[in-house]
Design a protein around this motif. Structure first.
Motif, mmCIF file in Angstrom:
data_model
loop_
_atom_site.group_PDB
_atom_site.id
_atom_site.type_symbol
_atom_site.label_atom_id
_atom_site.label_comp_id
_atom_site.label_asym_id
_atom_site.label_seq_id
_atom_site.Cartn_x
_atom_site.Cartn_y
_atom_site.Cartn_z
ATOM 1 N N LYS A 65 -18.324 30.357 11.460
ATOM 2 C CA LYS A 65 -17.886 30.659 12.819
ATOM 3 C C LYS A 65 -16.836 31.765 12.832
ATOM 4 O O LYS A 65 -16.866 32.670 13.681
ATOM 5 C CB LYS A 65 -17.327 29.410 13.500
ATOM 6 N N ARG A 66 -15.885 31.693 11.911
ATOM 7 C CA ARG A 66 -14.832 32.715 11.897
ATOM 8 C C ARG A 66 -15.412 34.087 11.546
ATOM 9 O O ARG A 66 -14.984 35.105 12.093
ATOM 10 C CB ARG A 66 -13.716 32.328 10.938
ATOM 11 N N ALA A 67 -16.373 34.129 10.659
ATOM 12 C CA ALA A 67 -17.037 35.400 10.344
ATOM 13 C C ALA A 67 -17.734 35.942 11.587
ATOM 14 O O ALA A 67 -17.663 37.149 11.884
ATOM 15 C CB ALA A 67 -18.028 35.200 9.208
ATOM 16 N N GLU A 68 -18.388 35.061 12.310
ATOM 17 C CA GLU A 68 -19.060 35.477 13.553
ATOM 18 C C GLU A 68 -18.052 36.043 14.550
ATOM 19 O O GLU A 68 -18.281 37.103 15.155
ATOM 20 C CB GLU A 68 -19.783 34.278 14.172
ATOM 21 N N TYR A 69 -16.934 35.340 14.743
ATOM 22 C CA TYR A 69 -15.936 35.781 15.718
ATOM 23 C C TYR A 69 -15.338 37.135 15.340
ATOM 24 O O TYR A 69 -15.107 37.986 16.214
ATOM 25 C CB TYR A 69 -14.811 34.746 15.829
ATOM 26 N N ILE A 70 -15.077 37.334 14.057
ATOM 27 C CA ILE A 70 -14.495 38.603 13.612
ATOM 28 C C ILE A 70 -15.462 39.753 13.849
ATOM 29 O O ILE A 70 -15.075 40.829 14.330
ATOM 30 C CB ILE A 70 -14.072 38.508 12.133
ATOM 31 N N VAL A 71 -16.727 39.535 13.532
ATOM 32 C CA VAL A 71 -17.727 40.587 13.740
ATOM 33 C C VAL A 71 -17.855 40.907 15.231
ATOM 34 O O VAL A 71 -17.926 42.084 15.625
ATOM 35 C CB VAL A 71 -19.084 40.169 13.129
ATOM 36 N N LEU A 72 -17.861 39.885 16.085
ATOM 37 C CA LEU A 72 -17.933 40.122 17.523
ATOM 38 C C LEU A 72 -16.699 40.860 18.038
ATOM 39 O O LEU A 72 -16.788 41.718 18.926
ATOM 40 C CB LEU A 72 -18.084 38.799 18.266
ATOM 41 N N ALA A 73 -15.543 40.531 17.469
ATOM 42 C CA ALA A 73 -14.292 41.166 17.908
ATOM 43 C C ALA A 73 -14.259 42.654 17.595
ATOM 44 O O ALA A 73 -13.476 43.402 18.198
ATOM 45 C CB ALA A 73 -13.097 40.468 17.265
ATOM 46 N N ARG A 74 -15.102 43.095 16.668
ATOM 47 C CA ARG A 74 -15.135 44.520 16.318
ATOM 48 C C ARG A 74 -15.480 45.414 17.509
ATOM 49 O O ARG A 74 -15.180 46.604 17.482
ATOM 50 C CB ARG A 74 -16.134 44.762 15.175
ATOM 51 N N ASN A 75 -16.077 44.847 18.530
ATOM 52 C CA ASN A 75 -16.370 45.629 19.733
ATOM 53 C C ASN A 75 -15.098 46.200 20.354
ATOM 54 O O ASN A 75 -15.149 47.176 21.114
ATOM 55 C CB ASN A 75 -17.088 44.769 20.772
ATOM 56 N N ASN A 76 -13.958 45.570 20.041
ATOM 57 C CA ASN A 76 -12.677 46.012 20.586
ATOM 58 C C ASN A 76 -11.743 46.573 19.517
ATOM 59 O O ASN A 76 -10.584 46.875 19.815
ATOM 60 C CB ASN A 76 -11.987 44.840 21.294
ATOM 61 N N ALA A 77 -12.234 46.727 18.294
ATOM 62 C CA ALA A 77 -11.370 47.130 17.190
ATOM 63 C C ALA A 77 -10.777 48.517 17.380
ATOM 64 O O ALA A 77 -9.612 48.765 17.045
ATOM 65 C CB ALA A 77 -12.134 47.066 15.867
ATOM 66 N N ALA A 78 -11.560 49.427 17.916
ATOM 67 C CA ALA A 78 -11.127 50.831 17.980
ATOM 68 C C ALA A 78 -10.018 51.069 18.987
ATOM 69 O O ALA A 78 -9.259 52.050 18.866
ATOM 70 C CB ALA A 78 -12.326 51.731 18.302
ATOM 71 N N ASP A 79 -9.897 50.171 19.991
ATOM 72 C CA ASP A 79 -8.918 50.436 21.051
ATOM 73 C C ASP A 79 -8.184 49.186 21.520
ATOM 74 O O ASP A 79 -7.692 49.136 22.644
ATOM 75 C CB ASP A 79 -9.593 51.117 22.238
ATOM 76 N N ILE A 80 -8.070 48.174 20.662
ATOM 77 C CA ILE A 80 -7.435 46.923 21.054
ATOM 78 C C ILE A 80 -5.988 47.141 21.477
ATOM 79 O O ILE A 80 -5.521 46.613 22.499
ATOM 80 C CB ILE A 80 -7.537 45.860 19.921
ATOM 81 N N LYS A 81 -5.249 47.959 20.738
ATOM 82 C CA LYS A 81 -3.860 48.235 21.111
ATOM 83 C C LYS A 81 -3.804 49.017 22.417
ATOM 84 O O LYS A 81 -2.989 48.708 23.301
ATOM 85 C CB LYS A 81 -3.150 49.010 20.007
ATOM 86 N N ASP A 82 -4.652 50.030 22.529
ATOM 87 C CA ASP A 82 -4.651 50.859 23.732
ATOM 88 C C ASP A 82 -4.903 50.018 24.978
ATOM 89 O O ASP A 82 -4.240 50.180 26.012
ATOM 90 C CB ASP A 82 -5.714 51.958 23.634
ATOM 91 N N LYS A 83 -5.874 49.122 24.889
ATOM 92 C CA LYS A 83 -6.198 48.275 26.034
ATOM 93 C C LYS A 83 -5.012 47.400 26.422
ATOM 94 O O LYS A 83 -4.643 47.308 27.603
ATOM 95 C CB LYS A 83 -7.408 47.391 25.708
ATOM 96 N N ILE A 84 -4.417 46.745 25.437
ATOM 97 C CA ILE A 84 -3.357 45.780 25.733
ATOM 98 C C ILE A 84 -2.088 46.462 26.222
ATOM 99 O O ILE A 84 -1.453 46.005 27.182
ATOM 100 C CB ILE A 84 -3.090 44.901 24.497
ATOM 101 N N THR A 85 -1.709 47.556 25.598
ATOM 102 C CA THR A 85 -0.464 48.221 26.012
ATOM 103 C C THR A 85 -0.595 48.887 27.372
ATOM 104 O O THR A 85 0.422 49.223 27.995
ATOM 105 C CB THR A 85 -0.020 49.252 24.956
#
Length: 215
Positions: free
Chosen positions: A96-116
């Motif tokens: 499950k954790r592997a699945e969640y990490i792979v899915l989270a990659r959709n936001n990897a490139a701009d996760i900080k930009d989005k949140i800030t």
């Protein structure tokens, strides 16, 4: 530590602020502040750490995070390979954790930009819960604290236990959104009473339960 009332807890936290452990707490807070200034990639790395700690331990999450950083695994390993590594390193929920990490990659490139670019950390927490699979209020608060935000409560089992034992809250049967936010208000009140941010208070209370100041 014998904690039977709110008064006991306040006294213990006040004493810890005068103890040498305060240096460790302050150093950890500085590390969170430093991470706030780092890149999207490093924020994503921390998000993966928080995904791993759910129903697991911070220590195991840190061990996996440190290993993954060496091979850039959170971004490059496919789901099968990632699952295999997590299993080898002792994570109970490796698939499950592997699945969640792979899915989270959709936001990897701009996760900080989005949140800030969001209004505040409360808005950011709601977005994380809605958009990152495997992240609830506890894990999203944990992530945001670790990247430098200080006004969210991380209501894990250690914090809930100590709030129950000190008669601040009753034992929650489940942590619905409403219940989480209500308990968070009690945590804010306690932080105000001892003159700390929520981020600092969390580390002190965690220390009373575990003897460690992790993240």
């Amino acid at each position: 530590m014998n904690i039977e009332s709110r008064k006991d807890l306040v006294r213990i936290v006040d004493n810890l602020q005068e103890d040498e452990i305060s240096e460790t707490v302050n150093r950890r807070i500085r590390e969170f502040e430093e991470l706030h200034a780092k890149s999207n990639k490093e924020w994503f790395n921390e998000l993966c750490f928080c995904l791993l700690t759910a129903n697991s331990s911070a220590r195991l999450g840190m061990n996996i995070q440190n290993y993954m950083a060496k091979i850039d695994g959170f971004l490059t390993c496919d789901q099968k390979e990632l699952s295999k590594i997590l299993k080898h390193m002792g994570h109970r929920f490796y698939e499950k954790r592997a699945e969640y990490i792979v899915l989270a990659r959709n936001n990897a490139a701009d996760i900080k930009d989005k949140i800030t670019n969001m209004e505040n950390e409360f808005t950011a927490r709601e977005w994380l819960v809605k958009n990152i699979k495997g992240i609830g209020y506890k894990e999203s608060s944990h992530f945001l604290r670790n990247v430098g935000y200080k006004r969210l409560a991380i209501l894990d089992k250690h914090i809930l236990r100590i709030m129950c034992s000190s008669c601040i809250i009753d034992v929650p049967k489940t942590l619905t959104r409403k219940r989480y936010l209500n308990i968070e208000q009690e945590f804010i009140s306690l932080a105000d009473e001892v003159g700390l941010t929520l981020a600092e208070l969390d580390l002190y209370l965690w220390y009373t339960q575990t003897g460690e100041v992790l993240k």
